[in-house]
Design an enzyme around this catalytic site. Sequence first.
Site, PDB file in Angstrom:
ATOM      1  N   GLY A 149       0.807  -1.210   0.000  1.00  0.00           N
ATOM      2  CA  GLY A 149       0.000   0.000   0.000  1.00  0.00           C
ATOM      3  C   GLY A 149       0.839   1.259   0.000  1.00  0.00           C
ATOM      4  N   PRO A 153      -5.696   7.962  -2.425  1.00  0.00           N
ATOM      5  CG  PRO A 153      -7.776   7.777  -1.359  1.00  0.00           C
ATOM      6  CD  PRO A 153      -6.310   7.523  -1.163  1.00  0.00           C
ATOM      7  CD1 TRP A 182      -5.478   4.125  -7.494  1.00  0.00           C
ATOM      8  CD2 TRP A 182      -6.695   2.653  -8.650  1.00  0.00           C
ATOM      9  NE1 TRP A 182      -6.373   4.832  -8.247  1.00  0.00           N
ATOM     10  CE2 TRP A 182      -7.126   3.943  -8.976  1.00  0.00           C
ATOM     11  CE3 TRP A 182      -7.328   1.554  -9.252  1.00  0.00           C
ATOM     12  CZ2 TRP A 182      -8.158   4.175  -9.880  1.00  0.00           C
ATOM     13  CZ3 TRP A 182      -8.338   1.787 -10.153  1.00  0.00           C
ATOM     14  CH2 TRP A 182      -8.740   3.089 -10.462  1.00  0.00           C
ATOM     15  CD  GLN A 305       3.103  -5.450 -50.699  1.00  0.00           C
ATOM     16  OE1 GLN A 305       2.890  -4.239 -50.593  1.00  0.00           O
ATOM     17  NE2 GLN A 305       3.806  -5.962 -51.679  1.00  0.00           N
ATOM     18  CG  LEU A 364      -7.305 -11.902 -34.086  1.00  0.00           C
ATOM     19  CD1 LEU A 364      -5.829 -11.654 -34.267  1.00  0.00           C
ATOM     20  CD2 LEU A 364      -7.588 -12.326 -32.652  1.00  0.00           C
ATOM     21  N   GLY A 366     -13.214  -8.779 -36.602  1.00  0.00           N
ATOM     22  CA  GLY A 366     -14.289  -8.866 -35.613  1.00  0.00           C
ATOM     23  C   GLY A 366     -13.943  -9.832 -34.487  1.00  0.00           C
ATOM     24  CD  GLU A 389       5.324  -1.312  -9.725  1.00  0.00           C
ATOM     25  OE1 GLU A 389       6.375  -0.651  -9.602  1.00  0.00           O
ATOM     26  OE2 GLU A 389       4.911  -2.116  -8.877  1.00  0.00           O
ATOM     27  CG  HIS A 392       4.563   6.177 -21.316  1.00  0.00           C
ATOM     28  ND1 HIS A 392       5.315   5.132 -21.785  1.00  0.00           N
ATOM     29  CD2 HIS A 392       4.741   7.198 -22.193  1.00  0.00           C
ATOM     30  CE1 HIS A 392       5.918   5.503 -22.913  1.00  0.00           C
ATOM     31  NE2 HIS A 392       5.584   6.750 -23.173  1.00  0.00           N
ATOM     32  CG  PHE A 409       9.178  15.074 -11.460  1.00  0.00           C
ATOM     33  CD1 PHE A 409       8.356  13.973 -11.608  1.00  0.00           C
ATOM     34  CD2 PHE A 409      10.538  14.919 -11.692  1.00  0.00           C
ATOM     35  CE1 PHE A 409       8.869  12.742 -11.980  1.00  0.00           C
ATOM     36  CE2 PHE A 409      11.068  13.701 -12.061  1.00  0.00           C
ATOM     37  CZ  PHE A 409      10.237  12.602 -12.201  1.00  0.00           C
TER      38      PHE A 409
HETATM   39  C1  LIG Z   1     -19.343  -5.348 -32.709  1.00  0.00           C
HETATM   40  C2  LIG Z   1     -19.556  -5.646 -34.172  1.00  0.00           C
HETATM   41  C3  LIG Z   1     -20.769  -5.404 -34.753  1.00  0.00           C
HETATM   42  C4  LIG Z   1     -20.981  -5.702 -36.100  1.00  0.00           C
HETATM   43  N1  LIG Z   1     -22.201  -5.476 -36.665  1.00  0.00           N
HETATM   44  C5  LIG Z   1     -22.460  -5.883 -37.944  1.00  0.00           C
HETATM   45  C6  LIG Z   1     -23.749  -5.766 -38.518  1.00  0.00           C
HETATM   46  O1  LIG Z   1     -24.668  -5.245 -37.900  1.00  0.00           O
HETATM   47  N2  LIG Z   1     -23.944  -6.235 -39.759  1.00  0.00           N
HETATM   48  C7  LIG Z   1     -22.963  -6.819 -40.485  1.00  0.00           C
HETATM   49  O2  LIG Z   1     -23.205  -7.226 -41.596  1.00  0.00           O
HETATM   50  N3  LIG Z   1     -21.716  -6.944 -39.982  1.00  0.00           N
HETATM   51  C8  LIG Z   1     -21.425  -6.489 -38.713  1.00  0.00           C
HETATM   52  N4  LIG Z   1     -20.156  -6.626 -38.177  1.00  0.00           N
HETATM   53  C9  LIG Z   1     -19.116  -7.280 -38.973  1.00  0.00           C
HETATM   54  C10 LIG Z   1     -17.986  -6.347 -39.419  1.00  0.00           C
HETATM   55  O3  LIG Z   1     -18.390  -5.526 -40.463  1.00  0.00           O
HETATM   56  C11 LIG Z   1     -16.809  -7.238 -39.793  1.00  0.00           C
HETATM   57  O4  LIG Z   1     -16.251  -7.660 -38.574  1.00  0.00           O
HETATM   58  C12 LIG Z   1     -15.767  -6.550 -40.647  1.00  0.00           C
HETATM   59  O5  LIG Z   1     -16.261  -6.372 -41.957  1.00  0.00           O
HETATM   60  C13 LIG Z   1     -14.466  -7.310 -40.736  1.00  0.00           C
HETATM   61  O6  LIG Z   1     -14.717  -8.633 -41.122  1.00  0.00           O
HETATM   62  P1  LIG Z   1     -14.107  -9.825 -40.298  1.00  0.00           P
HETATM   63  O7  LIG Z   1     -14.363  -9.612 -38.881  1.00  0.00           O
HETATM   64  O8  LIG Z   1     -14.573 -11.081 -40.912  1.00  0.00           O
HETATM   65  O9  LIG Z   1     -12.563  -9.653 -40.508  1.00  0.00           O
HETATM   66  P2  LIG Z   1     -11.702 -10.142 -41.789  1.00  0.00           P
HETATM   67  O10 LIG Z   1     -12.391  -9.676 -43.068  1.00  0.00           O
HETATM   68  O11 LIG Z   1     -11.403 -11.570 -41.642  1.00  0.00           O
HETATM   69  O12 LIG Z   1     -10.425  -9.294 -41.601  1.00  0.00           O
HETATM   70  C14 LIG Z   1      -9.350  -9.722 -40.744  1.00  0.00           C
HETATM   71  C15 LIG Z   1      -8.187  -8.770 -40.962  1.00  0.00           C
HETATM   72  O13 LIG Z   1      -7.710  -8.884 -42.282  1.00  0.00           O
HETATM   73  C16 LIG Z   1      -7.661  -7.615 -42.903  1.00  0.00           C
HETATM   74  N5  LIG Z   1      -7.889  -7.793 -44.353  1.00  0.00           N
HETATM   75  C17 LIG Z   1      -8.978  -8.304 -44.958  1.00  0.00           C
HETATM   76  N6  LIG Z   1      -8.807  -8.276 -46.280  1.00  0.00           N
HETATM   77  C18 LIG Z   1      -7.572  -7.749 -46.536  1.00  0.00           C
HETATM   78  C19 LIG Z   1      -6.845  -7.438 -47.718  1.00  0.00           C
HETATM   79  N7  LIG Z   1      -7.318  -7.687 -48.942  1.00  0.00           N
HETATM   80  N8  LIG Z   1      -5.598  -6.896 -47.583  1.00  0.00           N
HETATM   81  C20 LIG Z   1      -5.117  -6.630 -46.353  1.00  0.00           C
HETATM   82  N9  LIG Z   1      -5.776  -6.902 -45.222  1.00  0.00           N
HETATM   83  C21 LIG Z   1      -7.010  -7.448 -45.306  1.00  0.00           C
HETATM   84  C22 LIG Z   1      -8.709  -6.799 -42.187  1.00  0.00           C
HETATM   85  O14 LIG Z   1      -8.456  -5.414 -42.299  1.00  0.00           O
HETATM   86  C23 LIG Z   1      -8.564  -7.302 -40.761  1.00  0.00           C
HETATM   87  O15 LIG Z   1      -7.485  -6.664 -40.137  1.00  0.00           O
HETATM   88  C24 LIG Z   1     -19.930  -6.276 -36.857  1.00  0.00           C
HETATM   89  C25 LIG Z   1     -18.689  -6.481 -36.263  1.00  0.00           C
HETATM   90  C26 LIG Z   1     -18.491  -6.172 -34.942  1.00  0.00           C
HETATM   91  C27 LIG Z   1     -17.142  -6.396 -34.325  1.00  0.00           C
HETATM   92  C1  LIG Z   2      -4.885  -1.936 -11.627  1.00  0.00           C
HETATM   93  C2  LIG Z   2      -3.992  -1.131 -10.737  1.00  0.00           C
HETATM   94  C3  LIG Z   2      -3.299  -1.732  -9.715  1.00  0.00           C
HETATM   95  C4  LIG Z   2      -2.495  -0.982  -8.850  1.00  0.00           C
HETATM   96  N1  LIG Z   2      -1.860  -1.599  -7.806  1.00  0.00           N
HETATM   97  C5  LIG Z   2      -1.211  -0.833  -6.883  1.00  0.00           C
HETATM   98  C6  LIG Z   2      -0.647  -1.437  -5.708  1.00  0.00           C
HETATM   99  O1  LIG Z   2      -0.695  -2.664  -5.540  1.00  0.00           O
HETATM  100  N2  LIG Z   2      -0.079  -0.634  -4.770  1.00  0.00           N
HETATM  101  C7  LIG Z   2      -0.013   0.718  -4.933  1.00  0.00           C
HETATM  102  O2  LIG Z   2       0.513   1.379  -4.054  1.00  0.00           O
HETATM  103  N3  LIG Z   2      -0.516   1.313  -6.048  1.00  0.00           N
HETATM  104  C8  LIG Z   2      -1.125   0.571  -7.012  1.00  0.00           C
HETATM  105  N4  LIG Z   2      -1.657   1.166  -8.127  1.00  0.00           N
HETATM  106  C9  LIG Z   2      -1.633   2.622  -8.226  1.00  0.00           C
HETATM  107  C10 LIG Z   2      -0.742   3.174  -9.312  1.00  0.00           C
HETATM  108  O3  LIG Z   2       0.598   3.054  -8.966  1.00  0.00           O
HETATM  109  C11 LIG Z   2      -1.183   4.608  -9.594  1.00  0.00           C
HETATM  110  O4  LIG Z   2      -2.411   4.530 -10.291  1.00  0.00           O
HETATM  111  C12 LIG Z   2      -0.155   5.392 -10.366  1.00  0.00           C
HETATM  112  O5  LIG Z   2       0.954   5.687  -9.570  1.00  0.00           O
HETATM  113  C13 LIG Z   2      -0.724   6.703 -10.890  1.00  0.00           C
HETATM  114  O6  LIG Z   2      -1.348   7.417  -9.867  1.00  0.00           O
HETATM  115  P1  LIG Z   2      -2.816   8.011 -10.079  1.00  0.00           P
HETATM  116  O7  LIG Z   2      -3.695   6.931 -10.579  1.00  0.00           O
HETATM  117  O8  LIG Z   2      -3.199   8.696  -8.835  1.00  0.00           O
HETATM  118  O9  LIG Z   2      -2.647   9.040 -11.247  1.00  0.00           O
HETATM  119  P2  LIG Z   2      -2.142  10.571 -11.117  1.00  0.00           P
HETATM  120  O10 LIG Z   2      -0.890  10.624 -10.361  1.00  0.00           O
HETATM  121  O11 LIG Z   2      -3.276  11.398 -10.677  1.00  0.00           O
HETATM  122  O12 LIG Z   2      -1.822  10.874 -12.632  1.00  0.00           O
HETATM  123  C14 LIG Z   2      -2.821  11.290 -13.580  1.00  0.00           C
HETATM  124  C15 LIG Z   2      -2.131  11.663 -14.866  1.00  0.00           C
HETATM  125  O13 LIG Z   2      -1.252  12.780 -14.619  1.00  0.00           O
HETATM  126  C16 LIG Z   2       0.038  12.509 -15.080  1.00  0.00           C
HETATM  127  N5  LIG Z   2       1.013  13.180 -14.232  1.00  0.00           N
HETATM  128  C17 LIG Z   2       1.193  13.064 -12.908  1.00  0.00           C
HETATM  129  N6  LIG Z   2       2.188  13.870 -12.497  1.00  0.00           N
HETATM  130  C18 LIG Z   2       2.653  14.525 -13.591  1.00  0.00           C
HETATM  131  C19 LIG Z   2       3.698  15.497 -13.845  1.00  0.00           C
HETATM  132  N7  LIG Z   2       4.477  15.927 -12.874  1.00  0.00           N
HETATM  133  N8  LIG Z   2       3.857  15.921 -15.092  1.00  0.00           N
HETATM  134  C20 LIG Z   2       3.090  15.457 -16.105  1.00  0.00           C
HETATM  135  N9  LIG Z   2       2.100  14.563 -15.941  1.00  0.00           N
HETATM  136  C21 LIG Z   2       1.899  14.088 -14.700  1.00  0.00           C
HETATM  137  C22 LIG Z   2       0.151  10.992 -15.020  1.00  0.00           C
HETATM  138  O14 LIG Z   2       1.136  10.526 -15.926  1.00  0.00           O
HETATM  139  C23 LIG Z   2      -1.254  10.587 -15.429  1.00  0.00           C
HETATM  140  O15 LIG Z   2      -1.360  10.574 -16.829  1.00  0.00           O
HETATM  141  C24 LIG Z   2      -2.401   0.417  -9.037  1.00  0.00           C
HETATM  142  C25 LIG Z   2      -3.079   1.012 -10.101  1.00  0.00           C
HETATM  143  C26 LIG Z   2      -3.871   0.268 -10.953  1.00  0.00           C
HETATM  144  C27 LIG Z   2      -4.581   0.950 -12.071  1.00  0.00           C
END
Ligand SMILES: Cc1cc2nc3c(=O)[nH]c(=O)nc-3n(C[C@H](O)[C@H](O)[C@H](O)COP(=O)(O)OP(=O)(O)OC[C@H]3O[C@@H](n4cnc5c(N)ncnc54)[C@H](O)[C@@H]3O)c2cc1C
Ligand SMILES: Cc1cc2nc3c(=O)[nH]c(=O)nc-3n(C[C@H](O)[C@H](O)[C@H](O)COP(=O)(O)OP(=O)(O)OC[C@H]3O[C@@H](n4cnc5c(N)ncnc54)[C@H](O)[C@@H]3O)c2cc1C
Lengths: 411, 250
Positions: A149, A153, A182, A305, A364, A366, A389, A392, A409
């Site tokens: 810890g 907050p 957290w 490609q 991948l 859909g 930790e 970034h 900072f």
């Molecule tokens: C939440 C959700 C809701 C949806 N709702 C609808 C809906 O209401 N109705 C409907 O008809 N569809 C729906 N879809 C389907 C959606 O349009 C398809 O997922 C989409 O067209 C991509 O097809 P696929 O998932 O089969 O991917 P793929 O076609 O298998 O594509 C896989 C990867 O290959 C790439 N790729 C494909 N061809 C090429 C090429 N020639 N060259 C290079 N890269 C290529 C793609 O860009 C992608 O990165 C939905 C999808 C989602 C995720």
């Molecule tokens: C899933 C999860 C598990 C965790 N587990 C642990 C744990 O086991 N123990 C523990 O002690 N903590 C834990 N943490 C806490 C974690 O270390 C903090 O979330 C982290 O340090 C950032 O603090 P914050 O969320 O308060 O963000 P903030 O400090 O409020 O930051 C908000 C934003 O402001 C930016 N920022 C902050 N300061 C500056 C600056 N000087 N200049 C520019 N930008 C700045 C940050 O980069 C960020 O984008 C966990 C967090 C998560 C999400």
Amino acid sequence: MATELSTPTYLPSPQLTPREGDLFNLDAALTEEERAVRDSVRAFVDEKVLPLIGQCYVEGRFPKELIAEMGANGYFGANLPEEYGCAGLNNVMYGLIMQELERGDSGIRSFASVQGALVMYPIYAFGSEEQKRHYLPKMATGEVIGCFGLTEPDYGSNPAGMITRARQQADGTWILNGAKMWITNGSTAQVAVVWAKTEDGDESGKSIRGFLVPTNAKGFKAKDQKGKLSLRASDTSELVFDNVHLPADAILPKSGGLKSPLMCLTQARYGISWGALGAAMACYEEALSYSKERVMFGRPIGGFQIQQVRLADMLTEIVKGQLVSLHLGRMKDIGTFTPQQVSFAKRNNVNIATDIAREARRLLGGSGILAEYASMRHMANLESVYTYEGTHDIHSLILGQAVTGLNAFGG
Amino acid sequence: MKIAVCIKRVPDMDVRFKIAPSGTAVDETGLKFDISDFDGYAVEAALQIKEKLNAGEVVVISLGGDVVQETLRKAMSMGADRAVQLKADGTHVDSFAIASALAAELKDGGYDLIMFGRMSIDTAHGVTGAIVAELLGLPCVNAISKLEFDGRTAKMRRELEGAYELVECALPAVVTIDEGIARPRYPSLKGIMAAKKKPLESKPAQLPAARLSLDALALPPERAAGRIIGEGTAAVPELVRLLKEEAKVL
Ligand SMILES: Cc1cc2nc3c(=O)[nH]c(=O)nc-3n(C[C@H](O)[C@H](O)[C@H](O)COP(=O)(O)OP(=O)(O)OC[C@H]3O[C@@H](n4cnc5c(N)ncnc54)[C@H](O)[C@@H]3O)c2cc1C
Ligand SMILES: Cc1cc2nc3c(=O)[nH]c(=O)nc-3n(C[C@H](O)[C@H](O)[C@H](O)COP(=O)(O)OP(=O)(O)OC[C@H]3O[C@@H](n4cnc5c(N)ncnc54)[C@H](O)[C@@H]3O)c2cc1C
């Protein structure tokens, strides 16, 4: 006089030729034992983690049923010495364990990071001999689970400002008040390492000390944080300390100042730099195999490609990240690594992993939005890893300060 | 109980193999090697026997070049107590010659039980255990899926097509292990570290001259592309017809 050219042979396994899937022959850069450790954890993750993790993620639960076996296998605090029941591995082996666990899920790796680097490590580094003997062997087996810890907050990136306060009583005992947020493993843990200020008016954090707080102590409350869209297979909790009374020996005697928790974070961040690569590897491998199977426009999409550029970019960044972490691990083993180098590795590797996960999900189509596949789960998980930790941004500031000598900072 | 397990180093089977320029060996470039699957079950079964009796010794033995030391160390990282490498460089295909070298090592070892995998997953000869038993004059039970002891009697089960067989024999004996017996454990991290300190003895294999030689290896012809004959239940009659008449598998 002719100068002698020396060619250092730094590869521990020069006899190995590149395996399928290891284009850059990084296996040659590992010893036989390092590869054995990696392969053993890989087999565990393939057989025990992957079959159930998608469902755990959807349900939002950490698979506690794996803890005992992970402990028996030696995954917790694996780089700590054998005399405390740990595996006594080198830091490259430790990193490879983190890589493989996160190939399963960031939640699994987070559990092991917290247990090993954030709880066992501070007990080992700052604890009394008695505390070490009491806790470390049971934590190595997973019989006792810990949490860490630090974050509050209102104090995340700037923990020096923490409000949590431990007041020593006349009899030497302590009263703890405050709240943490957290906290990974917060609701699962039996013991919390809590960082608290011990002096009034301390703004720099110089009075921060670590305390071992039993989670069943009166006044200790842990509450699950609901509504997470990331790291769902992990327990994240809020801790509240309301006049928690601790014995005098609850303090980690060798802890002192903000430096102590930061030393723990350096350990954990080192492991995260490897872990993020594991998540990236899982996404890359999923995308690669999908690209060879999914046929669109009459051919596997891997034959287009656009997708080849995607895959080539992913592989390139993974290999670069692995070389960074490996070099860092070798330096850690000889004791010369610096926190700035760890920031470099954490920042780069987590960042490229978030990009790789997103690109894999896109490849991948859909299918990529389903829990049946891993890429989107990793993509969402890595957003937590990007933030915890040291965000970034914070690591950018650490690197920026390291190279310019100027502290940004404050603005 | 003193148990010997003979293990073989084999390539990971999930890859595309290439034939080496010699034409008589697999190109090992980029291959990953591990304990042959059935031998892994045998190691696990041996370790479970030792753990159950809380006494005894498990010795793993492998014949081959120095690369088999990694395989032996893996078995020791699982829990085997010590290892013996019967050093023999090059490839060896004559099971009788290999069995002779193993028998020479096993003869005076004082083993109560000698275990093998049912067959190696690369060459699949499946005879080495039986030849060793014959050379040592010991009983041999092949492909067992269960093993228990009643004093000096081993009680075993063998899986048959739709039935099983229960077999008994007196120790010492040779058994070969089928996959049902026990799932091999992952080496624990402590096991991996401990394996480095366990004894691994390397001695020349006493191999008699081989009477069998491997003349050529060839890859199977590329399979023709599959054919989609329809969808859903409507396609079933045509599928059955083709499986009967064309593929002749029904
Ligand atoms: C939440 C959700 C809701 C949806 N709702 C609808 C809906 O209401 N109705 C409907 O008809 N569809 C729906 N879809 C389907 C959606 O349009 C398809 O997922 C989409 O067209 C991509 O097809 P696929 O998932 O089969 O991917 P793929 O076609 O298998 O594509 C896989 C990867 O290959 C790439 N790729 C494909 N061809 C090429 C090429 N020639 N060259 C290079 N890269 C290529 C793609 O860009 C992608 O990165 C939905 C999808 C989602 C995720
Ligand atoms: C899933 C999860 C598990 C965790 N587990 C642990 C744990 O086991 N123990 C523990 O002690 N903590 C834990 N943490 C806490 C974690 O270390 C903090 O979330 C982290 O340090 C950032 O603090 P914050 O969320 O308060 O963000 P903030 O400090 O409020 O930051 C908000 C934003 O402001 C930016 N920022 C902050 N300061 C500056 C600056 N000087 N200049 C520019 N930008 C700045 C940050 O980069 C960020 O984008 C966990 C967090 C998560 C999400």
